[in-house]
Scaffold this motif. Structure first.
Motif, short mmCIF file in Angstrom:
data_model
loop_
_atom_site.label_atom_id
_atom_site.label_comp_id
_atom_site.label_asym_id
_atom_site.label_seq_id
_atom_site.Cartn_x
_atom_site.Cartn_y
_atom_site.Cartn_z
N SER A 176 40.52 36.92 42.36
CA SER A 176 39.17 37.16 42.87
C SER A 176 38.40 35.86 43.05
O SER A 176 37.52 35.77 43.90
CB SER A 176 38.40 38.10 41.92
OG SER A 176 38.12 37.47 40.69
N VAL A 177 38.74 34.84 42.26
CA VAL A 177 38.05 33.55 42.39
C VAL A 177 38.33 32.90 43.73
O VAL A 177 37.60 32.00 44.15
CB VAL A 177 38.45 32.59 41.24
CG1 VAL A 177 38.07 33.18 39.90
CG2 VAL A 177 39.94 32.29 41.27
N ALA A 178 39.39 33.35 44.40
CA ALA A 178 39.73 32.80 45.72
C ALA A 178 39.45 33.81 46.83
O ALA A 178 39.98 33.70 47.93
CB ALA A 178 41.19 32.38 45.75
N GLY A 179 38.63 34.81 46.52
CA GLY A 179 38.21 35.75 47.55
C GLY A 179 39.15 36.91 47.78
O GLY A 179 39.02 37.60 48.79
N VAL A 180 40.08 37.15 46.86
CA VAL A 180 41.01 38.27 46.99
C VAL A 180 40.76 39.22 45.82
O VAL A 180 40.93 38.83 44.67
CB VAL A 180 42.47 37.78 46.98
CG1 VAL A 180 43.43 38.95 47.19
CG2 VAL A 180 42.68 36.72 48.06
N PRO A 181 40.35 40.47 46.07
CA PRO A 181 39.87 41.36 45.00
C PRO A 181 40.99 42.03 44.18
O PRO A 181 41.08 43.25 44.11
CB PRO A 181 39.06 42.39 45.77
CG PRO A 181 39.75 42.51 47.08
CD PRO A 181 40.21 41.10 47.40
N VAL A 182 41.85 41.20 43.59
CA VAL A 182 42.93 41.72 42.76
C VAL A 182 43.13 40.80 41.56
O VAL A 182 42.72 39.63 41.57
CB VAL A 182 44.28 41.81 43.53
CG1 VAL A 182 44.16 42.73 44.74
CG2 VAL A 182 44.78 40.43 43.94
N HIS A 183 43.75 41.35 40.52
CA HIS A 183 44.35 40.49 39.49
C HIS A 183 45.79 40.95 39.31
O HIS A 183 46.15 42.08 39.60
CB HIS A 183 43.55 40.43 38.19
CG HIS A 183 43.07 41.74 37.64
ND1 HIS A 183 42.28 41.81 36.52
CD2 HIS A 183 43.27 43.03 38.04
CE1 HIS A 183 42.01 43.09 36.25
NE2 HIS A 183 42.59 43.82 37.16
N SER A 233 50.08 43.05 42.02
CA SER A 233 48.62 42.96 41.97
C SER A 233 47.99 44.34 41.82
O SER A 233 48.48 45.32 42.37
CB SER A 233 48.08 42.30 43.24
OG SER A 233 48.62 41.00 43.41
N LEU A 234 46.91 44.38 41.08
CA LEU A 234 46.13 45.61 40.92
C LEU A 234 44.77 45.42 41.58
O LEU A 234 44.04 44.47 41.27
CB LEU A 234 45.94 45.94 39.44
CG LEU A 234 45.10 47.19 39.13
CD1 LEU A 234 45.77 48.45 39.65
CD2 LEU A 234 44.84 47.30 37.62
N LEU A 235 44.45 46.33 42.49
CA LEU A 235 43.16 46.28 43.19
C LEU A 235 42.01 46.42 42.20
O LEU A 235 42.04 47.25 41.30
CB LEU A 235 43.09 47.40 44.23
CG LEU A 235 41.82 47.50 45.07
CD1 LEU A 235 41.63 46.25 45.92
CD2 LEU A 235 41.88 48.74 45.96
N ARG A 236 40.97 45.61 42.39
CA ARG A 236 39.79 45.67 41.54
C ARG A 236 38.68 46.40 42.31
O ARG A 236 37.88 45.79 43.02
CB ARG A 236 39.37 44.26 41.12
CG ARG A 236 40.46 43.54 40.35
CD ARG A 236 40.00 42.20 39.82
NE ARG A 236 38.97 42.34 38.81
CZ ARG A 236 38.42 41.30 38.17
NH1 ARG A 236 38.81 40.07 38.45
NH2 ARG A 236 37.49 41.51 37.27
N LEU A 237 38.68 47.71 42.15
CA LEU A 237 37.72 48.53 42.89
C LEU A 237 36.28 48.19 42.56
O LEU A 237 35.38 48.37 43.37
CB LEU A 237 37.99 50.01 42.60
CG LEU A 237 39.25 50.60 43.25
CD1 LEU A 237 39.51 52.00 42.72
CD2 LEU A 237 39.12 50.63 44.76
N GLU A 238 36.05 47.66 41.34
CA GLU A 238 34.67 47.33 40.96
C GLU A 238 34.09 46.21 41.80
O GLU A 238 32.87 46.01 41.82
CB GLU A 238 34.61 46.95 39.47
CG GLU A 238 35.14 45.57 39.11
CD GLU A 238 36.65 45.55 38.87
OE1 GLU A 238 37.15 44.54 38.34
OE2 GLU A 238 37.31 46.54 39.22
#
Length: 468
Positions: free
Chosen positions: A102-109, A131-136
């Protein structure tokens, strides 16, 4: 059932990776072209570099080069990650490392599922970056709720796959028939499906929030996004891709070209625009396109210690601060020049890397060492033993990933206009709760491999040491 009747997890992993490679080759024809290019360049490199070949043979790592692949998938909800961990465990693959993209603009960890012991890595180092999508991180509350509802209604594993996972856990393994059934059933989770599960309107709303969100939410499962071979010369691959009709991304992600490769270098070719049918009034649905899957190639170097990583991360950050690289790479030449100049500060010979403890090495006893066994100075340090010619030190291959490089590959294939700024919210605790297990510390694994090699070498030399 006797454990002797079970198929070894390493063999199941090889069966699965081979089946996935066949499936992906059929789905993405350019993958076959890419594999031919990588094979040709690897053979040329091995023929031209006797030291490289000798090192691979000495460490029993030559055969793994042609087998080596890593895949990448993106999951939508915690239960999917939990069961994916169980599925990969059947193949002897474990979660290693935590990556916050997410720190690089991709909403996953993310984490990487892979083998962790030396013998398993030699047999088949297949790994899947998961990767798991970070819906929040979806700002629109209504859209976030809609995405959650869509994901709640899907099941990405076949009933038989879940049944076989349960049997493997209950019995401690799978027999031959079960293992073959498991590979067939597990493969379905990763297959491409051209029928979306949502309308074109819903897809477009999720796409506008982030293309990756649409890729995760709108389909039946986590189709394999790329299947990456390992090259021994990524610069040659980057140079020759256009000769095979493949257009590479503008820059190679990771460190610059070096005499002693470190960590991981990656390049890719543009994602495919594929025909998709969205839910609609027409019997076949509403025709449209989706762009997600792409080709990737990697070159792996030596694993770095904590001090080595600190130096690497600092130099890379200074490069990116000095040169703002667009996703399209319009100033790629400036970036590559800056990268090479700044990384001149990173030692580029194995002996310095070893002595300064910037990288991990596998030690073995030389012929001279075996001849001197029992007569070695008990007070000699590891450096002394290497200098005396009693110990040989070979690079330990980096088996993991780099978050900045992964994000760079993602962004390159999502489109040059795709830049999101998420507040940094690294949350390993939440990820591990979804996973149902802790992720392994990659640095601890490399340190353990190095220490095990030293312990074995000391035993052969007839000395006792406790050296980190």
């Amino acid at each position: 059932m006797s454990a002797d009747a079970f198929v070894h997890p390493d063999e199941i992993r090889s069966m699965f990776s081979s089946a996935m490679s066949d499936m992906y080759r059929a789905e993405v024809p350019q993958y076959g072209t890419l594999m031919e290019l990588v094979s040709d360049i690897n053979q040329e490199k091995l023929a031209a570099d006797a030291d490289l070949r000798d090192g691979l043979v000495h460490n029993d790592e030559l055969d793994r080069i042609d087998l080596e692949r890593h895949g990448a998938i993106r999951l939508g909800k915690p239960e999917e990650l939990f069961n994916m961990r169980r599925l990969f465990a059947v193949m002897g693959m474990h979660p290693v490392g935590y990556y916050d993209l997410s720190v690089a603009g991709v909403p996953v960890h993310s984490t990487a599922f892979r083998p962790i012991d030396d013998e398993a890595l030699r047999r088949n180092p297949f790994r899947v970056f998961t990767s798991l999508l970070r819906l929040e991180l979806i700002e629109d509350e209504d859209l976030r709720t809609e995405a959650e509802a869509i994901l709640a209604n899907r099941e990405i594993f076949t009933p038989n796959a879940l049944k076989l996972i349960y049997l493997a856990e209950k019995n401690g393994g799978l027999d031959r028939v079960q293992a073959e059934q498991f590979v067939t059933e597990a493969l379905e989770t990763f297959r491409w499906h051209s029928d979306a599960t949502v309308s074109l309107e819903t897809y477009q709303k999720l796409h506008d929030a982030h293309r990756l969100i649409a890729d995760v939410v709108c389909f039946k499962g986590p189709h394999i996004n790329h299947l990456t071979p390992r090259t021994l010369d990524i610069d040659a691959v980057q140079r020759d891709m256009p000769k095979r009709g493949i257009s590479p991304k503008a820059i190679v992600e990771g460190p610059p070209s070096r005499n002693c490769p470190i960590l991981l270098r990656q390049t890719s070719f543009k994602a495919l625009e594929e025909q998709v049918y969205f839910v609609g009034d027409h019997p076949k649905g509403t025709a449209g396109t989706h762009t997600a899957r792409f080709g990737e190639i990697e070159q792996r170097g030596i694993a770095l210690t904590a001090e080595g990583r600190k130096l690497y991360d600092g130099l890379l950050a200074s490069v990116r601060h000095a040169v703002q690289v667009s996703a399209g790479g319009s100033n790629a030449r400036d970036y590559e020049t800056e990268l090479a100049e700044r990384f001149a500060a990173f030692p580029d010979d194995y002996e310095t890397l070893r002595v300064e403890k910037l990288a991990f090495f596998r030690y073995s006893v030389t012929k001279a060492g075996k001849n001197a066994a029992g007569n070695v100075d008990l007070g000699a340090s590891v450096n002394d033993l290497v200098d005396q010619g009693y110990l040989r030190a070979d690079p330990i291959v980096y088996e993991d990933f780099l978050p900045v490089s992964a994000a760079g590959i993602f962004q390159s294939n999502l489109g040059s206009d795709e830049q999101k700024n998420y507040v940094e919210q690294s949350n390993q605790d939440v990820f591990e709760k979804c996973l149902g297990a802790a992720v392994a510390d990659e640095l601890a694994l490399y340190a353990a491999h190095q220490q095990a090699s030293l312990d074995q070498a000391f035993a052969v030399l007839g000395i006792q040491k406790n050296v980190a």
